[in-house]
Design a protein around this motif. Sequence first.
Motif, PDB file in Angstrom:
ATOM      1  N   LEU A   1      12.535  -9.186   7.662  1.00 54.47           N
ATOM      2  CA  LEU A   1      12.511  -7.898   6.971  1.00 54.47           C
ATOM      3  C   LEU A   1      12.740  -8.066   5.470  1.00 54.47           C
ATOM      4  O   LEU A   1      12.096  -7.395   4.654  1.00 54.47           O
ATOM      5  CB  LEU A   1      13.557  -6.950   7.566  1.00 54.47           C
ATOM      6  CG  LEU A   1      13.235  -6.403   8.953  1.00 54.47           C
ATOM      7  CD1 LEU A   1      14.437  -5.670   9.528  1.00 54.47           C
ATOM      8  CD2 LEU A   1      12.014  -5.498   8.903  1.00 54.47           C
ATOM      9  N   ALA A   2      13.631  -8.964   5.095  1.00 54.51           N
ATOM     10  CA  ALA A   2      13.884  -9.222   3.677  1.00 54.51           C
ATOM     11  C   ALA A   2      12.649  -9.805   3.001  1.00 54.51           C
ATOM     12  O   ALA A   2      12.297  -9.424   1.872  1.00 54.51           O
ATOM     13  CB  ALA A   2      15.079 -10.161   3.518  1.00 54.51           C
TER      14      ALA A   2
ATOM     15  N   SER B   1      10.313  -8.063  -0.054  1.00 58.85           N
ATOM     16  CA  SER B   1       9.960  -8.705  -1.327  1.00 58.85           C
ATOM     17  C   SER B   1       8.445  -8.789  -1.493  1.00 58.85           C
ATOM     18  O   SER B   1       7.927  -8.651  -2.602  1.00 58.85           O
ATOM     19  CB  SER B   1      10.605 -10.094  -1.439  1.00 58.85           C
ATOM     20  OG  SER B   1      10.072 -10.976  -0.482  1.00 58.85           O
ATOM     21  N   LEU B   2       7.728  -8.979  -0.392  1.00 58.52           N
ATOM     22  CA  LEU B   2       6.259  -8.992  -0.468  1.00 58.52           C
ATOM     23  C   LEU B   2       5.715  -7.615  -0.809  1.00 58.52           C
ATOM     24  O   LEU B   2       4.740  -7.494  -1.556  1.00 58.52           O
ATOM     25  CB  LEU B   2       5.663  -9.451   0.864  1.00 58.52           C
ATOM     26  CG  LEU B   2       5.686 -10.943   1.145  1.00 58.52           C
ATOM     27  CD1 LEU B   2       5.178 -11.213   2.562  1.00 58.52           C
ATOM     28  CD2 LEU B   2       4.855 -11.704   0.138  1.00 58.52           C
ATOM     29  N   ALA B   3       6.330  -6.583  -0.280  1.00 57.84           N
ATOM     30  CA  ALA B   3       5.868  -5.217  -0.546  1.00 57.84           C
ATOM     31  C   ALA B   3       5.917  -4.901  -2.033  1.00 57.84           C
ATOM     32  O   ALA B   3       5.103  -4.132  -2.539  1.00 57.84           O
ATOM     33  CB  ALA B   3       6.709  -4.219   0.241  1.00 57.84           C
ATOM     34  N   GLU B   4       6.849  -5.512  -2.749  1.00 61.88           N
ATOM     35  CA  GLU B   4       6.948  -5.291  -4.192  1.00 61.88           C
ATOM     36  C   GLU B   4       5.860  -6.055  -4.954  1.00 61.88           C
ATOM     37  O   GLU B   4       5.418  -5.624  -6.008  1.00 61.88           O
ATOM     38  CB  GLU B   4       8.325  -5.727  -4.689  1.00 61.88           C
ATOM     39  CG  GLU B   4       9.459  -4.892  -4.152  1.00 61.88           C
ATOM     40  CD  GLU B   4      10.826  -5.436  -4.552  1.00 61.88           C
ATOM     41  OE1 GLU B   4      10.889  -6.338  -5.409  1.00 61.88           O
ATOM     42  OE2 GLU B   4      11.826  -4.955  -3.996  1.00 61.88           O
TER      43      GLU B   4
ATOM     44  N   GLY C   1       0.650  -5.576  -7.255  1.00 61.67           N
ATOM     45  CA  GLY C   1       0.263  -6.314  -8.459  1.00 61.67           C
ATOM     46  C   GLY C   1      -0.795  -7.362  -8.165  1.00 61.67           C
ATOM     47  O   GLY C   1      -1.727  -7.555  -8.951  1.00 61.67           O
ATOM     48  N   LEU C   2      -0.666  -8.052  -7.035  1.00 61.35           N
ATOM     49  CA  LEU C   2      -1.659  -9.059  -6.652  1.00 61.35           C
ATOM     50  C   LEU C   2      -3.008  -8.410  -6.361  1.00 61.35           C
ATOM     51  O   LEU C   2      -4.060  -8.938  -6.744  1.00 61.35           O
ATOM     52  CB  LEU C   2      -1.183  -9.833  -5.420  1.00 61.35           C
ATOM     53  CG  LEU C   2      -0.003 -10.776  -5.627  1.00 61.35           C
ATOM     54  CD1 LEU C   2       0.461 -11.344  -4.289  1.00 61.35           C
ATOM     55  CD2 LEU C   2      -0.390 -11.903  -6.571  1.00 61.35           C
ATOM     56  N   MET C   3      -2.970  -7.262  -5.690  1.00 54.89           N
ATOM     57  CA  MET C   3      -4.218  -6.558  -5.392  1.00 54.89           C
ATOM     58  C   MET C   3      -4.904  -6.109  -6.680  1.00 54.89           C
ATOM     59  O   MET C   3      -6.124  -6.252  -6.822  1.00 54.89           O
ATOM     60  CB  MET C   3      -3.940  -5.367  -4.474  1.00 54.89           C
ATOM     61  CG  MET C   3      -3.557  -5.796  -3.064  1.00 54.89           C
ATOM     62  SD  MET C   3      -3.161  -4.410  -1.970  1.00 54.89           S
ATOM     63  CE  MET C   3      -4.767  -3.650  -1.788  1.00 54.89           C
ATOM     64  N   ALA C   4      -4.132  -5.589  -7.619  1.00 51.66           N
ATOM     65  CA  ALA C   4      -4.702  -5.151  -8.896  1.00 51.66           C
ATOM     66  C   ALA C   4      -5.290  -6.339  -9.648  1.00 51.66           C
ATOM     67  O   ALA C   4      -6.385  -6.256 -10.207  1.00 51.66           O
ATOM     68  CB  ALA C   4      -3.639  -4.452  -9.736  1.00 51.66           C
ATOM     69  N   ALA C   5      -4.578  -7.472  -9.638  1.00 48.01           N
ATOM     70  CA  ALA C   5      -5.067  -8.670 -10.325  1.00 48.01           C
ATOM     71  C   ALA C   5      -6.345  -9.192  -9.676  1.00 48.01           C
ATOM     72  O   ALA C   5      -7.200  -9.773 -10.343  1.00 48.01           O
ATOM     73  CB  ALA C   5      -3.997  -9.756 -10.320  1.00 48.01           C
TER      74      ALA C   5
ATOM     75  N   VAL D   1       1.233   5.214  -3.841  1.00 47.81           N
ATOM     76  CA  VAL D   1       2.205   5.347  -2.759  1.00 47.81           C
ATOM     77  C   VAL D   1       2.699   6.776  -2.732  1.00 47.81           C
ATOM     78  O   VAL D   1       3.149   7.306  -3.741  1.00 47.81           O
ATOM     79  CB  VAL D   1       3.392   4.371  -2.977  1.00 47.81           C
ATOM     80  CG1 VAL D   1       4.429   4.548  -1.878  1.00 47.81           C
ATOM     81  CG2 VAL D   1       2.885   2.936  -3.031  1.00 47.81           C
ATOM     82  N   ARG D   2       2.606   7.417  -1.565  1.00 52.24           N
ATOM     83  CA  ARG D   2       3.069   8.803  -1.424  1.00 52.24           C
ATOM     84  C   ARG D   2       4.485   8.781  -0.925  1.00 52.24           C
ATOM     85  O   ARG D   2       4.813   8.122   0.033  1.00 52.24           O
ATOM     86  CB  ARG D   2       2.188   9.567  -0.435  1.00 52.24           C
ATOM     87  CG  ARG D   2       0.787   9.727  -0.941  1.00 52.24           C
ATOM     88  CD  ARG D   2      -0.006  10.518   0.042  1.00 52.24           C
ATOM     89  NE  ARG D   2      -1.397  10.538  -0.399  1.00 52.24           N
ATOM     90  CZ  ARG D   2      -2.311  11.241   0.187  1.00 52.24           C
ATOM     91  NH1 ARG D   2      -2.020  12.004   1.230  1.00 52.24           N
ATOM     92  NH2 ARG D   2      -3.542  11.213  -0.252  1.00 52.24           N
ATOM     93  N   ARG D   3       5.334   9.483  -1.596  1.00 51.65           N
ATOM     94  CA  ARG D   3       6.756   9.558  -1.220  1.00 51.65           C
ATOM     95  C   ARG D   3       7.029  10.917  -0.623  1.00 51.65           C
ATOM     96  O   ARG D   3       6.726  11.955  -1.231  1.00 51.65           O
ATOM     97  CB  ARG D   3       7.650   9.368  -2.448  1.00 51.65           C
ATOM     98  CG  ARG D   3       7.350   8.145  -3.251  1.00 51.65           C
ATOM     99  CD  ARG D   3       8.306   7.076  -2.918  1.00 51.65           C
ATOM    100  NE  ARG D   3       7.976   5.912  -3.735  1.00 51.65           N
ATOM    101  CZ  ARG D   3       8.386   4.714  -3.476  1.00 51.65           C
ATOM    102  NH1 ARG D   3       9.163   4.510  -2.464  1.00 51.65           N
ATOM    103  NH2 ARG D   3       8.055   3.709  -4.232  1.00 51.65           N
ATOM    104  N   GLY D   4       7.567  10.933   0.572  1.00 54.40           N
ATOM    105  CA  GLY D   4       7.950  12.215   1.176  1.00 54.40           C
ATOM    106  C   GLY D   4       6.761  13.080   1.517  1.00 54.40           C
ATOM    107  O   GLY D   4       5.618  12.708   1.387  1.00 54.40           O
TER     108      GLY D   4
END
Length: 127
Positions: A99-100, A104-107, A111-115, A123-126
Motif C-alpha cells: 500500500l505504501a 508513492s506511485l500514485a503521486e 507526471g510520468l503520463m504527462a511526460a 482527479v475528482r475529489r468528493g
Amino acid sequence: MQQLSLTFEPGLAQRSRCLRDHMATRIYSRGLVDVAGKLDMSPSKMTEKLAGSDSGGKSRGMTIDELETYIQRTGDISPVHYLADKYLRDPAVTQQEALAKLASLAEVIPGLMAAAGLQVAPVRRGR
C-alpha cells in the motif's frame, strides 16, 4: 524470551525461484573455485550440487550440513535471510508495504503520463 531482529535486502526471496538458485547466484558471484575450496570440494562437485544432479541425472543436492558449513566458512548469511523472507513474512506487513508503494506511485504516475504525452484526467475529489 529473546527477540530476534533481522535486517536484509528487500525482495530477497523474489529474486530467486528457490534456495538452490539463491545459493548458485551467491556462490558464482563469490567465485566457484574459491567457495568450493572453502567447503573442501572440487568445483565440478560444487557445480553438480548447485544443479541438483550430476551429468548422469543422479541426485547430488547440497546437504544441510554443507549449507551450514558454507554459512560458517564464508560468513554469507543470505541463505538464512532468503528463507526468513520467503517463509516468515507477516501478511499484514506485506500488505502495508504494498500500500505504501502504491501511494508513492500514485503521486508519480500523473507526471510520468504527462511526460509521455498522454492525457491526464483531472482527479475528482468528493461528490
